[in-house]
Design a protein around this motif. Structure first.
Motif, PDB file in Angstrom:
ATOM      1  N   ASP A 103     -53.851  53.062  27.935  1.00 40.03           N
ATOM      2  CA  ASP A 103     -54.260  53.534  29.260  1.00 40.03           C
ATOM      3  C   ASP A 103     -53.343  52.934  30.322  1.00 40.03           C
ATOM      4  OD1 ASP A 103     -55.608  51.195  30.797  1.00 40.03           O
ATOM      5  OD2 ASP A 103     -56.465  51.029  28.789  1.00 40.03           O
ATOM      6  N   HIS A 104     -53.484  53.421  31.554  1.00 41.81           N
ATOM      7  CA  HIS A 104     -52.499  53.078  32.590  1.00 41.81           C
ATOM      8  C   HIS A 104     -52.514  51.604  33.003  1.00 41.81           C
ATOM      9  CE1 HIS A 104     -49.875  55.520  35.598  1.00 41.81           C
ATOM     10  NE2 HIS A 104     -49.264  54.428  35.187  1.00 41.81           N
ATOM     11  N   SER A 105     -53.542  50.855  32.582  1.00 35.74           N
ATOM     12  CA  SER A 105     -53.523  49.428  32.929  1.00 35.74           C
ATOM     13  C   SER A 105     -52.373  48.698  32.219  1.00 35.74           C
ATOM     14  CB  SER A 105     -54.875  48.764  32.634  1.00 35.74           C
ATOM     15  OG  SER A 105     -55.140  48.734  31.265  1.00 35.74           O
ATOM     16  N   ALA A 129     -53.927  57.879  42.283  1.00 35.39           N
ATOM     17  CA  ALA A 129     -53.203  56.851  43.031  1.00 35.39           C
ATOM     18  C   ALA A 129     -53.271  55.478  42.356  1.00 35.39           C
ATOM     19  CB  ALA A 129     -53.737  56.767  44.459  1.00 35.39           C
ATOM     20  N   ASP A 130     -54.294  55.251  41.526  1.00 32.65           N
ATOM     21  CA  ASP A 130     -54.420  53.988  40.772  1.00 32.65           C
ATOM     22  C   ASP A 130     -54.257  52.750  41.642  1.00 32.65           C
ATOM     23  OD1 ASP A 130     -54.882  55.569  38.594  1.00 32.65           O
ATOM     24  OD2 ASP A 130     -52.952  55.190  37.622  1.00 32.65           O
ATOM     25  N   LEU A 131     -54.804  52.826  42.833  1.00 34.97           N
ATOM     26  CA  LEU A 131     -54.671  51.727  43.803  1.00 34.97           C
ATOM     27  C   LEU A 131     -56.021  51.055  44.067  1.00 34.97           C
ATOM     28  CD1 LEU A 131     -52.670  50.334  45.735  1.00 34.97           C
ATOM     29  CD2 LEU A 131     -53.160  52.087  47.438  1.00 34.97           C
ATOM     30  N   ASN A 132     -57.032  51.406  43.263  1.00 33.21           N
ATOM     31  CA  ASN A 132     -58.332  50.776  43.481  1.00 33.21           C
ATOM     32  C   ASN A 132     -58.283  49.288  43.174  1.00 33.21           C
ATOM     33  OD1 ASN A 132     -60.397  52.653  44.373  1.00 33.21           O
ATOM     34  ND2 ASN A 132     -59.905  53.816  42.508  1.00 33.21           N
ATOM     35  N   THR A 133     -59.316  48.600  43.624  1.00 38.30           N
ATOM     36  CA  THR A 133     -59.567  47.210  43.245  1.00 38.30           C
ATOM     37  C   THR A 133     -61.008  47.208  42.727  1.00 38.30           C
ATOM     38  OG1 THR A 133     -60.476  46.624  45.389  1.00 38.30           O
ATOM     39  CG2 THR A 133     -58.093  46.361  45.124  1.00 38.30           C
ATOM     40  N   PRO A 138     -64.742  53.385  42.030  1.00 39.93           N
ATOM     41  CA  PRO A 138     -66.020  54.051  41.778  1.00 39.93           C
ATOM     42  C   PRO A 138     -66.439  53.922  40.313  1.00 39.93           C
ATOM     43  CG  PRO A 138     -64.257  55.660  41.921  1.00 39.93           C
ATOM     44  CD  PRO A 138     -63.627  54.327  42.190  1.00 39.93           C
ATOM     45  N   SER A 139     -65.517  53.535  39.453  1.00 38.80           N
ATOM     46  CA  SER A 139     -65.788  53.564  38.010  1.00 38.80           C
ATOM     47  C   SER A 139     -65.749  52.200  37.342  1.00 38.80           C
ATOM     48  CB  SER A 139     -64.736  54.454  37.334  1.00 38.80           C
ATOM     49  OG  SER A 139     -63.445  53.881  37.494  1.00 38.80           O
ATOM     50  N   GLY A 140     -65.037  51.265  37.942  1.00 36.28           N
ATOM     51  CA  GLY A 140     -64.828  49.973  37.273  1.00 36.28           C
ATOM     52  C   GLY A 140     -63.748  50.015  36.209  1.00 36.28           C
ATOM     53  N   VAL A 142     -60.140  49.856  34.843  1.00 38.36           N
ATOM     54  CA  VAL A 142     -58.922  49.217  35.349  1.00 38.36           C
ATOM     55  C   VAL A 142     -57.727  50.182  35.348  1.00 38.36           C
ATOM     56  CG1 VAL A 142     -57.366  47.231  35.084  1.00 38.36           C
ATOM     57  CG2 VAL A 142     -59.809  46.935  34.737  1.00 38.36           C
ATOM     58  N   HIS A 143     -57.790  51.273  34.573  1.00 42.89           N
ATOM     59  CA  HIS A 143     -56.662  52.222  34.638  1.00 42.89           C
ATOM     60  C   HIS A 143     -56.580  52.914  36.003  1.00 42.89           C
ATOM     61  CE1 HIS A 143     -58.661  56.262  33.162  1.00 42.89           C
ATOM     62  NE2 HIS A 143     -59.402  55.645  34.040  1.00 42.89           N
ATOM     63  N   GLY A 144     -57.611  52.774  36.811  1.00 43.09           N
ATOM     64  CA  GLY A 144     -57.542  53.256  38.197  1.00 43.09           C
ATOM     65  C   GLY A 144     -57.108  52.174  39.179  1.00 43.09           C
ATOM     66  N   ILE A 180     -57.638  61.517  44.584  1.00 37.98           N
ATOM     67  CA  ILE A 180     -57.719  60.196  45.208  1.00 37.98           C
ATOM     68  C   ILE A 180     -59.176  59.956  45.572  1.00 37.98           C
ATOM     69  CG2 ILE A 180     -56.771  58.736  47.048  1.00 37.98           C
ATOM     70  CD1 ILE A 180     -54.455  60.666  47.299  1.00 37.98           C
ATOM     71  N   ASP A 181     -59.708  58.795  45.237  1.00 41.02           N
ATOM     72  CA  ASP A 181     -61.108  58.490  45.571  1.00 41.02           C
ATOM     73  C   ASP A 181     -61.248  58.272  47.070  1.00 41.02           C
ATOM     74  OD1 ASP A 181     -61.717  58.463  42.797  1.00 41.02           O
ATOM     75  OD2 ASP A 181     -60.943  56.412  42.686  1.00 41.02           O
ATOM     76  N   GLU A 182     -62.473  58.413  47.527  1.00 45.90           N
ATOM     77  CA  GLU A 182     -62.718  58.345  48.968  1.00 45.90           C
ATOM     78  C   GLU A 182     -62.183  57.052  49.605  1.00 45.90           C
ATOM     79  OE1 GLU A 182     -66.577  60.071  49.697  1.00 45.90           O
ATOM     80  OE2 GLU A 182     -66.717  58.693  51.428  1.00 45.90           O
ATOM     81  N   LEU A 228     -45.068  57.004  33.794  1.00 51.01           N
ATOM     82  CA  LEU A 228     -45.389  58.413  33.565  1.00 51.01           C
ATOM     83  C   LEU A 228     -46.766  58.531  32.922  1.00 51.01           C
ATOM     84  CD1 LEU A 228     -44.705  61.448  33.259  1.00 51.01           C
ATOM     85  CD2 LEU A 228     -43.445  60.866  31.176  1.00 51.01           C
ATOM     86  N   ASP A 229     -47.709  59.022  33.718  1.00 48.47           N
ATOM     87  CA  ASP A 229     -49.072  59.256  33.227  1.00 48.47           C
ATOM     88  C   ASP A 229     -49.141  60.733  32.851  1.00 48.47           C
ATOM     89  OD1 ASP A 229     -51.844  59.890  33.081  1.00 48.47           O
ATOM     90  OD2 ASP A 229     -52.325  58.217  34.406  1.00 48.47           O
ATOM     91  N   LEU A 230     -49.544  61.031  31.614  1.00 46.41           N
ATOM     92  CA  LEU A 230     -49.523  62.432  31.179  1.00 46.41           C
ATOM     93  C   LEU A 230     -50.516  63.300  31.953  1.00 46.41           C
ATOM     94  CD1 LEU A 230     -47.670  63.853  29.032  1.00 46.41           C
ATOM     95  CD2 LEU A 230     -47.493  61.388  29.139  1.00 46.41           C
ATOM     96  N   ASP A 231     -51.495  62.688  32.634  1.00 47.47           N
ATOM     97  CA  ASP A 231     -52.404  63.519  33.434  1.00 47.47           C
ATOM     98  C   ASP A 231     -51.744  63.996  34.729  1.00 47.47           C
ATOM     99  OD1 ASP A 231     -52.848  61.586  35.498  1.00 47.47           O
ATOM    100  OD2 ASP A 231     -54.552  60.734  34.420  1.00 47.47           O
ATOM    101  N   TRP A 232     -50.510  63.574  34.937  1.00 43.74           N
ATOM    102  CA  TRP A 232     -49.681  64.116  36.026  1.00 43.74           C
ATOM    103  C   TRP A 232     -49.481  65.627  35.811  1.00 43.74           C
ATOM    104  CZ3 TRP A 232     -43.869  64.533  35.372  1.00 43.74           C
ATOM    105  CH2 TRP A 232     -43.226  64.823  36.577  1.00 43.74           C
ATOM    106  N   GLY A 242     -57.623  61.694  29.294  1.00 42.11           N
ATOM    107  CA  GLY A 242     -59.025  61.373  29.549  1.00 42.11           C
ATOM    108  C   GLY A 242     -59.515  61.750  30.935  1.00 42.11           C
ATOM    109  N   THR A 243     -58.608  61.831  31.890  1.00 48.04           N
ATOM    110  CA  THR A 243     -59.005  62.159  33.259  1.00 48.04           C
ATOM    111  C   THR A 243     -58.176  63.335  33.777  1.00 48.04           C
ATOM    112  OG1 THR A 243     -57.552  60.326  33.941  1.00 48.04           O
ATOM    113  CG2 THR A 243     -59.897  59.901  34.001  1.00 48.04           C
ATOM    114  N   PRO A 244     -58.397  64.534  33.182  1.00 44.85           N
ATOM    115  CA  PRO A 244     -57.608  65.703  33.591  1.00 44.85           C
ATOM    116  C   PRO A 244     -57.983  66.169  35.002  1.00 44.85           C
ATOM    117  CG  PRO A 244     -59.354  66.371  32.081  1.00 44.85           C
ATOM    118  CD  PRO A 244     -59.424  64.875  32.185  1.00 44.85           C
TER     119      PRO A 244
HETATM  120  N1  LIG Z   1     -54.604  56.260  35.214  1.00 45.24           N
HETATM  121  C1  LIG Z   1     -55.669  57.033  35.365  1.00 45.24           C
HETATM  122  N2  LIG Z   1     -55.916  57.992  34.536  1.00 45.24           N
HETATM  123  N3  LIG Z   1     -56.465  56.747  36.403  1.00 45.24           N
HETATM  124  C2  LIG Z   1     -57.681  57.445  36.678  1.00 45.24           C
HETATM  125  C3  LIG Z   1     -58.413  56.821  37.809  1.00 45.24           C
HETATM  126  C4  LIG Z   1     -59.633  57.597  38.183  1.00 45.24           C
HETATM  127  C5  LIG Z   1     -60.391  57.069  39.391  1.00 45.24           C
HETATM  128  N4  LIG Z   1     -59.564  57.059  40.542  1.00 45.24           N
HETATM  129  C6  LIG Z   1     -60.931  55.666  39.108  1.00 45.24           C
HETATM  130  O1  LIG Z   1     -60.586  54.726  39.757  1.00 45.24           O
HETATM  131  O2  LIG Z   1     -61.708  55.506  38.226  1.00 45.24           O
END
Ligand SMILES: NC(=[NH2+])NCCC[C@H](N)C(=O)O
Length: 306
Positions: A103-105, A129-133, A138-140, A142-144, A180-182, A228-232, A242-244
């Motif tokens: 996964d993206h982590s 954007a994968d910039l959450n903390t 919203p999900s917990g 880490v790939h986000g 992008i999450d809110e 390169l994330d394949l969900d791009w 997993g997150t299309p």
């Molecule tokens: N690398 C990914 N597929 N990231 C998905 C992140 C989805 C959502 N933004 C989250 O934080 O949960």
């Protein structure tokens, strides 16, 4: 690509919302990665996988996942520490680290390793954007959060093994954002990162956008990491993720993008490290997404139609 490419697999799914991306490295290899790279004129060495503790072996009560938390952060840090060391050793040996997720982590590990001895820029090919903390997620999952982690935000500033920021905000360019999450939207807007969304690609075309992204990631840096994330890609071209998110990059746009990276690399050797992540063979159709991952990687390393 003149350097030997060292393939490093990271069969980890701790950062994702569902099981399966841990099989990504096998599926991408099975999808013909070594052959594809050879056709690109690259001599790859497969260094095998970084050790990842199997999810089934974990104590289910050790680290109960909680909403708003960073799930399995301890395990992810552990794997990323090992990965960062492998990537740094690969670069020190004069080879090119090609990391297969997972996964993206995993990008937390690859980019920490790649930036140890260099000022790094990055291009983030992703729907997200994968910039959450842990605070904003919203999900917990880490790939986000890998960019939040790489920038040392929130609890990620306290990871003793990582140096943060591993990459300067203004040397990061997103390409193809569409989900992008809110709360994340504010983070992206208030950051110094450059964000090219799908709308920019529609308006200007992929090649022009990627050339601009390369200009951002090479400005004042020693090299570029491509993540390169394949969900791009649009789910019609890459169903095994997993997150299309619909409305993604087409097969041809994706090749055009990575060919633009490779052309720039031919000119001034900008590419330093790369990861290919989020292939989920369980959700895939006859390994189509993993095969595409292998093909796109070859385009980044110089494979051409003619
Ligand atoms: N690398 C990914 N597929 N990231 C998905 C992140 C989805 C959502 N933004 C989250 O934080 O949960």
């Amino acid at each position: 690509m003149d350097a030997t490419v060292r393939i490093i697999g990271v069969p980890m799914d701790y950062g994702a919302n569902r099981r399966g991306v841990d099989m990504g490295p096998s599926a991408i290899r099975y999808g013909g990665l070594a052959d594809e790279l050879e056709q690109a004129g690259v001599g790859p060495i497969d260094a095998g996988d970084v050790r990842v503790p199997r999810a089934e072996e974990r104590d289910p009560d050790a680290d109960p996942p909680r909403r708003g938390d960073a799930k399995f952060l301890r395990e992810i840090e552990d794997v990323c520490t090992r990965l960062a060391n492998r990537v740094a050793e690969t670069l020190a040996a004069g080879e090119f680290p090609l990391v297969l997720g997972g996964d993206h982590s995993v990008a937390i590990g690859s980019m920490n390793g790649s930036s140890r001895e260099a000022n790094l820029g990055a291009i983030w090919f992703d729907a997200h954007a994968d910039l959450n903390t842990p605070e904003t997620s919203p999900s917990g999952n880490v790939h986000g959060m890998p960019l939040g982690a790489l920038l040392g935000r929130d609890v990620f500033g306290e990871m003793p093994w990582a140096h943060a920021p591993a990459v300067r905000e203004d040397a990061i360019a997103y390409v193809g954002l569409r989900s992008i999450d809110e709360r994340e939207r504010e983070l992206v807007r208030n950051s110094e990162m450059t964000a090219f969304t799908m709308a920019d690609i529609d308006e200007r075309g992929m090649t022009a956008v990627v050339e601009d992204a390369l200009a951002v990631a090479t400005d004042g840096t020693d090299g570029v990491h491509v993540s390169l994330d394949l969900d791009w890609l649009d789910p019609s071209a890459a169903p095994g993720v997993g997150t299309p998110v619909r409305g993604g990059v087409t097969y041809r746009e994706a090749h055009a993008a990575l060919e633009a990276v490779s052309r720039r690399h031919d000119r001034d050797g900008v590419l330093r490290s790369m990861d290919v992540v989020e292939v989920n063979p369980i959700l895939d159709e006859r390994n189509e997404t993993a095969t595409l991952a292998a093909e796109l990687t070859a385009s980044a390393f110089g494979k051409r139609i003619l």
